[in-house]
Design an enzyme around this catalytic site. Structure first.
Site, short mmCIF file in Angstrom:
data_model
loop_
_atom_site.label_atom_id
_atom_site.label_comp_id
_atom_site.label_asym_id
_atom_site.label_seq_id
_atom_site.Cartn_x
_atom_site.Cartn_y
_atom_site.Cartn_z
N LEU A 174 0.85 -1.19 0.00
CA LEU A 174 0.00 0.00 0.00
C LEU A 174 0.89 1.24 0.00
CD1 LEU A 174 -3.10 0.65 0.47
CD2 LEU A 174 -2.52 0.88 2.88
N HIS A 175 0.80 2.05 -1.04
CA HIS A 175 1.64 3.25 -1.02
C HIS A 175 1.12 4.42 -1.84
CE1 HIS A 175 2.82 1.71 -4.92
NE2 HIS A 175 3.31 2.90 -5.18
N ARG A 176 0.04 4.22 -2.63
CA ARG A 176 -0.43 5.31 -3.51
C ARG A 176 -0.83 6.52 -2.68
NH1 ARG A 176 1.01 4.65 -8.07
NH2 ARG A 176 1.05 2.46 -8.60
#
Ligand code: UD1
Length: 368
Positions: free
Chosen positions: A214-216
């Site tokens: 998860l990084h957006r």
């Protein structure tokens, strides 16, 4: 022919690795002595886990040039890369600059090269999410607006490029270099390397688990959105534990917002390519907002829930294992339940995702 290959951020490294391998093979097997290449690392990612670990894992030689761009606003980061990359192009005078993917380094280096009248080859051209809030979408559109070679991974990209008026003879449907790398790395993943992984014991002890990335910015930069995702994950993890290597952006935001994850979500620093693969290939499902993992899970038939409203890689939905959940708690839980109830579904591997994309790219380059 003198080539400059550009990489800057984590998702670039697995894309240049097979291209370097194919360039080497072409030079050795076919005696193409005129074929030379240099690697430029822009330094967009710089932590050991986000950069050097990948060079080691993927057997990429040390870059010939390191631009030390570092983190900053998009404008500052892009500008820094452009200033430094221009010096290299002026000194090296390459015939072609190869850029991969959709990160700021891709955009910066293609603009610099094109203005110096150096040809630009874009690997992974034509993908479109049609979501202009995504910085990567701007990077894709601008890079494709000036590229000379479009190396395409799936049919939707050909359609997008033709619709935008790109000439058909510049579009080359070569397959997917990420999948070249994936198949190669799968072969390399032996017992010895596995037992050295920090997650080895955890994997052996876990029957079913989810692998999460998860990084957006659209998922992690706002408290309300991140909290909603984490609430869904906290609930899911009580039933199926989650292994979560945490991207630096996400770690920072979790800390800043004071969001707590429960003890069934096991947090790790970003993992190398091999260790990630070791974990996700046997996961009951992957949850991610990454582009690459949507494709890699499709190639190995692992169910994937994409925590985004859209994807620039529609083939993974059409014939692969991917499903779009967005970032609302109810939708994430619904997708999770569906996979748990239905189990692993039949899926197909997209055309030309056969491990030979880089070979095709090098063949095309050396014929032109
Ligand atoms: C970038 C790419 C994105 C890609 C992602 C993979 C763009 C526009 N975005 O996003 O497409 O999916 O990489 O990781 O190019 N940081 C570190 N160490 C590092 C790198 C970053 O601590 O080695 C921290 C910095 O504080 C930085 C933040 O992470 O501010 C985000 O990094 P940045 O490169 O700006 O964007 P990503 O979210 O990584």
């Amino acid at each position: 022919m003198k080539i400059i290959l550009v990489a800057g951020a984590r998702p670039n490294f697995m894309k240049i690795a097979p291209i370097i391998g194919s360039l080497r093979a072409k030079r050795m097997e076919h005696g193409a002595k005129h074929l030379t290449w240099k690697i430029v690392h822009t330094g967009q990612h710089y932590d050991y886990e986000m950069s050097q670990a990948f060079f080691d894992d993927l057997e990429i030689p040390a870059p010939n040039f390191f631009l030390n761009a570092g983190s900053a606003s998009h404008a500052v980061q892009t500008a820094k890369i452009m200033v430094e990359f221009e010096k290299i192009c002026l000194a090296e005078k390459p015939d072609i600059v190869i850029v991969v993917g959709d990160v700021n380094s891709t955009l910066a280096c293609s603009i610099v090269a094109k203005k110096l009248m150096i040809k630009v080859g874009h690997v992974e051209a034509g993908l479109r999410s049609f979501d202009y809030t995504m910085p990567e979408e701007i990077n894709r559109i601008v890079t494709d607006s000036i590229a000379d070679f479009y190396f395409v991974t799936e049919k939707s990209a050909i359609k997008n490029l033709l619709k935008e008026g790109k000439p058909e003879d510049k579009i080359h449907f070569v397959g997917n270099v990420m999948i070249d790398n994936l198949f190669y790395q799968l072969k390399c993943l032996d017992n010895e390397s596995q037992s050295n992984f920090s997650t080895y014991k955890l994997k052996k002890e876990s029957k079913d688990y989810i692998f999460l990335t998860l990084h957006r910015p659209s998922n992690v930069d706002e408290k309300k959105t991140l909290l909603e995702i984490i609430e869904a994950l906290n609930e899911i993890s009580i039933e199926t534990p989650i292994i979560f290597p945490v991207h630096p952006r996400t770690r920072k935001m979790l800390g800043a917002f004071g969001i707590k994850l429960n003890e069934h979500i096991k947090l790790f620093e970003p993992l190398g390519f091999k260790e990630s693969l070791f974990l996700w290939k046997d996961a009951v499902m992957v949850m991610t907002d990454s582009g690459g993992l949507q494709e890699e899970t499709t190639a190995l038939g692992v169910p994937c829930i994409t925590l985004r409203e859209n994807t620039e890689r529609p083939i993974t939905l059409e014939i692969g294992t991917n499903m779009l959940a967005g970032n609302k708690k109810a939708d994430i839980l619904k997708c999770y339940r569906q996979i748990i109830e239905k189990g692993k579904q039949e899926a197909n591997i997209p055309p030309k995702w056969d491990g030979k994309a880089a070979e095709r790219i090098v063949d095309i380059l050396t014929k032109n």
